[in-house]
Design an enzyme around this catalytic site. Sequence first.
Site, PDB file in Angstrom:
ATOM      1  N   ASP A 120     -12.910 -44.189   7.813  1.00 40.16           N
ATOM      2  CA  ASP A 120     -12.303 -43.158   6.988  1.00 40.16           C
ATOM      3  C   ASP A 120     -12.728 -41.821   7.583  1.00 40.16           C
ATOM      4  O   ASP A 120     -13.676 -41.751   8.384  1.00 40.16           O
ATOM      5  CB  ASP A 120     -12.785 -43.301   5.546  1.00 40.16           C
ATOM      6  CG  ASP A 120     -12.190 -42.249   4.630  1.00 40.16           C
ATOM      7  OD1 ASP A 120     -10.980 -41.969   4.755  1.00 40.16           O
ATOM      8  OD2 ASP A 120     -12.936 -41.709   3.805  1.00 40.16           O
ATOM      9  N   CYS A 121     -12.060 -40.741   7.185  1.00 42.82           N
ATOM     10  CA  CYS A 121     -12.372 -39.427   7.752  1.00 42.82           C
ATOM     11  C   CYS A 121     -13.322 -38.635   6.839  1.00 42.82           C
ATOM     12  O   CYS A 121     -14.511 -38.494   7.137  1.00 42.82           O
ATOM     13  CB  CYS A 121     -11.082 -38.654   8.010  1.00 42.82           C
ATOM     14  SG  CYS A 121     -11.311 -37.125   8.959  1.00 42.82           S
ATOM     15  N   ASP A 122     -12.804 -38.139   5.724  1.00 47.57           N
ATOM     16  CA  ASP A 122     -13.607 -37.299   4.826  1.00 47.57           C
ATOM     17  C   ASP A 122     -14.695 -38.121   4.149  1.00 47.57           C
ATOM     18  O   ASP A 122     -14.416 -39.149   3.523  1.00 47.57           O
ATOM     19  CB  ASP A 122     -12.699 -36.669   3.765  1.00 47.57           C
ATOM     20  CG  ASP A 122     -11.632 -35.795   4.389  1.00 47.57           C
ATOM     21  OD1 ASP A 122     -11.982 -34.825   5.070  1.00 47.57           O
ATOM     22  OD2 ASP A 122     -10.438 -36.098   4.201  1.00 47.57           O
ATOM     23  N   ASP A 166     -15.968 -44.540   2.031  1.00 44.75           N
ATOM     24  CA  ASP A 166     -16.891 -43.934   1.066  1.00 44.75           C
ATOM     25  C   ASP A 166     -16.261 -43.778  -0.309  1.00 44.75           C
ATOM     26  O   ASP A 166     -16.885 -43.213  -1.203  1.00 44.75           O
ATOM     27  CB  ASP A 166     -17.361 -42.553   1.558  1.00 44.75           C
ATOM     28  CG  ASP A 166     -16.285 -41.491   1.416  1.00 44.75           C
ATOM     29  OD1 ASP A 166     -15.114 -41.769   1.783  1.00 44.75           O
ATOM     30  OD2 ASP A 166     -16.609 -40.392   0.949  1.00 44.75           O
TER      31      ASP A 166
END
Length: 226
Positions: A16-18, A179
């Site tokens: 995932d990124c953020d 997350d």
Amino acid sequence: MTDLLDLRQSELIIFDCDGVLVDTEPTTNRLLAEVVTEAGWAVSTEDSIRMFKGRDLNEIVKVVEFEVGRPLPDLLDEYRRRMYAAFDAGIDPIEGVVELLDRLDELGAPRRCVASNGPPKKMHASLSACGLMHRFDEDATPRLFSAYDIETWKPDPALFLHAAEAMGVPTNRCVVIEDSVSGVEAARRAGMPVIALAGLTDAATLGSAGASPVITALHELTARLG
């Protein structure tokens, strides 16, 4: 139970990124809370994290419009304007991510890509702002996959399935690092083992969503890789 060492046996790590690569979640949730509050629904940063983190922004707008009882055609544009200004001012990578990526490089470990609910522009802006964009290049091509490209958002598994297909890797040879609850649910529904990084979302909640294991710092992954 997914052992952390399974990273070395997988063929693809989907990040995932953020909140996993870039430390944007505190800022973006604060800004989202600001614009929602200004629109007429008093929402704190903590409320935004609890209610909105990991969800499709278009879905969030519908929720806010219902709460305030009127259309909000400019809400997303204003939120994004403030968000990109904040990125331009500087953001940091998540603690431990550079060391983890360095160790994976040393091991010649699995290929990697990014799959995010955020639009491509946001992914490029955040990864570039914290110096991580080049870490996801393969054959001079950024391996970034956005829910906006397929118009389907987590917790639907389609984004992870799309990323795996595009990378040419079977789903059972992928590992996801997430997350958010929506991301964990999407990975599980895609049939992919998922490691969750607890932070703004607590470990118990991520575990209940189906993540196994749940870690509290990326250093834990690096340490287990030896």
